[in-house]
Design a protein around this motif. Structure first.
Motif, PDB file in Angstrom:
ATOM      1  N   PHE A  66       0.882  -1.159   0.000  1.00 48.80           N
ATOM      2  CA  PHE A  66       0.000   0.000   0.000  1.00 48.80           C
ATOM      3  C   PHE A  66       0.923   1.213   0.000  1.00 48.80           C
ATOM      4  O   PHE A  66       1.614   1.470   0.997  1.00 48.80           O
ATOM      5  CB  PHE A  66      -0.909  -0.004   1.228  1.00 48.80           C
ATOM      6  N   VAL A  67       0.970   1.934  -1.091  1.00 47.05           N
ATOM      7  CA  VAL A  67       2.020   2.934  -1.269  1.00 47.05           C
ATOM      8  C   VAL A  67       1.450   4.288  -1.705  1.00 47.05           C
ATOM      9  O   VAL A  67       0.628   4.368  -2.616  1.00 47.05           O
ATOM     10  CB  VAL A  67       3.088   2.432  -2.276  1.00 47.05           C
ATOM     11  N   ASP A  68       1.892   5.333  -1.030  1.00 44.89           N
ATOM     12  CA  ASP A  68       1.522   6.700  -1.394  1.00 44.89           C
ATOM     13  C   ASP A  68       2.230   7.073  -2.698  1.00 44.89           C
ATOM     14  O   ASP A  68       3.370   6.648  -2.944  1.00 44.89           O
ATOM     15  CB  ASP A  68       1.925   7.652  -0.269  1.00 44.89           C
ATOM     16  N   ILE A  69       1.578   7.868  -3.524  1.00 46.28           N
ATOM     17  CA  ILE A  69       2.184   8.258  -4.796  1.00 46.28           C
ATOM     18  C   ILE A  69       3.151   9.427  -4.617  1.00 46.28           C
ATOM     19  O   ILE A  69       4.275   9.409  -5.110  1.00 46.28           O
ATOM     20  CB  ILE A  69       1.101   8.606  -5.832  1.00 46.28           C
ATOM     21  N   ASN A  70       2.716  10.450  -3.880  1.00 52.97           N
ATOM     22  CA  ASN A  70       3.549  11.642  -3.721  1.00 52.97           C
ATOM     23  C   ASN A  70       4.485  11.508  -2.535  1.00 52.97           C
ATOM     24  O   ASN A  70       4.074  11.671  -1.392  1.00 52.97           O
ATOM     25  CB  ASN A  70       2.658  12.879  -3.532  1.00 52.97           C
ATOM     26  N   MET A  71       5.752  11.209  -2.829  1.00 52.00           N
ATOM     27  CA  MET A  71       6.763  11.104  -1.782  1.00 52.00           C
ATOM     28  C   MET A  71       8.070  11.702  -2.286  1.00 52.00           C
ATOM     29  O   MET A  71       8.344  11.663  -3.500  1.00 52.00           O
ATOM     30  CB  MET A  71       6.971   9.635  -1.381  1.00 52.00           C
ATOM     31  N   PRO A  72       8.878  12.248  -1.390  1.00 56.24           N
ATOM     32  CA  PRO A  72      10.171  12.805  -1.802  1.00 56.24           C
ATOM     33  C   PRO A  72      11.138  11.705  -2.231  1.00 56.24           C
ATOM     34  O   PRO A  72      10.920  10.530  -1.947  1.00 56.24           O
ATOM     35  CB  PRO A  72      10.668  13.516  -0.539  1.00 56.24           C
ATOM     36  N   ASP A  73      12.193  12.105  -2.916  1.00 53.33           N
ATOM     37  CA  ASP A  73      13.251  11.202  -3.400  1.00 53.33           C
ATOM     38  C   ASP A  73      12.766  10.300  -4.538  1.00 53.33           C
ATOM     39  O   ASP A  73      13.282  10.361  -5.647  1.00 53.33           O
ATOM     40  CB  ASP A  73      13.826  10.343  -2.262  1.00 53.33           C
ATOM     41  N   LEU A  74      11.762   9.468  -4.248  1.00 52.49           N
ATOM     42  CA  LEU A  74      11.264   8.546  -5.274  1.00 52.49           C
ATOM     43  C   LEU A  74       9.764   8.382  -5.082  1.00 52.49           C
ATOM     44  O   LEU A  74       9.312   7.905  -4.046  1.00 52.49           O
ATOM     45  CB  LEU A  74      11.967   7.188  -5.160  1.00 52.49           C
ATOM     46  N   SER A  75       8.983   8.797  -6.072  1.00 53.02           N
ATOM     47  CA  SER A  75       7.527   8.715  -5.953  1.00 53.02           C
ATOM     48  C   SER A  75       7.070   7.264  -5.938  1.00 53.02           C
ATOM     49  O   SER A  75       7.798   6.355  -6.374  1.00 53.02           O
ATOM     50  CB  SER A  75       6.853   9.450  -7.119  1.00 53.02           C
TER      51      SER A  75
END
Length: 239
Positions: free
Chosen positions: A52-61
């Motif tokens: 379950f992964v968020d799309i907007n993240m720093p370093d690597l989306s």
């Protein structure tokens, strides 16, 4: 049980989704990460059924993270931005949760994950028997495969492509690598997240790849290098 990890750079959002995962009887949380890079470390060490992964993240989306995986697990994207839904489905995501979402919405998504998991791990491969045969569902039919004729197996997201030593056409099936690996005899070995080889087919090995024939060069994954080296050493003659 379906093993999964939660990935979100926002601590409160990560806390919420991990709490939801723990409430679902058929999900088992094996990791919670605040970056895709941390999640990759987990995936490099163990097999995970779903993320379950968020799309907007720093370093690597989240999107780029999933695209970077050779054999992605089942994917559910979470994000506050509805415009990313189409992009999410382009990488074969099983579902998409738009923040903020409640437990009922999460549970519906988890059920989709279970359906996908059961499809991937259904009993589509028969037990090996004395005549060297497996039966595999592919393209709406059941085909016989001679185990000794398998040259190597290639993982392609949720599908497997089975290549043969003979002139037989490669077979593609909706099946997990783990499921088939469990049914193969000891002369098959995983050398990479995306490849299982028939050890009898090895022609040459160097530091980074295994050569099966003039046209087949397969990479050796760092996690599998020691096991392959141990096999080679057990067969090695000379200094």
């Amino acid at each position: 049980m379906i093993t999964c990890i939660a990935i979100d750079d926002e601590p409160l959002a990560l806390q919420q989704i991990t709490a939801y995962i723990k409430r679902v009887p058929f999900l088992t949380l094996v990791g919670e990460c605040q970056s895709s890079l941390d999640a990759k470390k987990i995936l490099d060490k163990e097999t995970v059924d779903a993320i379950f992964v968020d799309i907007n993240m720093p370093d690597l989306s989240g999107l780029d993270f999933v695209k970077s995986l050779d054999t992605p697990p089942i994917v559910v994207f979470t994000t506050a931005y509805a415009e990313y839904a189409v992009e999410g489905y382009k990488v074969n995501a099983t579902d998409y949760l738009l923040k903020p979402f409640g437990f009922d919405e999460f549970l519906a998504s988890a059920e989709k994950v279970r359906e996908r998991f059961e499809l991937l791990n259904a009993a589509t491969v028969s037990d090996p028997d004395d005549d060297d045969a497996l039966f595999l569902k592919t393209e709406h039919k059941v085909v016989r495969i001679n185990i000794s004729d398998i040259k190597y197996i290639e993982g392609m997201s949720e599908y497997l492509k089975i290549h043969f030593s003979s002139d037989k056409k490669a077979v593609v099936a909706l099946l997990s690598m783990k499921r088939l690996e469990e049914r193969l005899p000891k002369y098959f070995m995983r050398i990479h997240r995306s490849y299982i080889i028939n050890l009898h087919e090895i022609q040459e090995i160097n530091k980074s790849r295994v050569i099966l024939d003039a046209d087949t060069y397969l990479p050796i994954g760092d996690l599998y290098r020691d096991t392959l080296n141990a096999y080679i050493e057990s067969k090695f003659l000379g200094k």
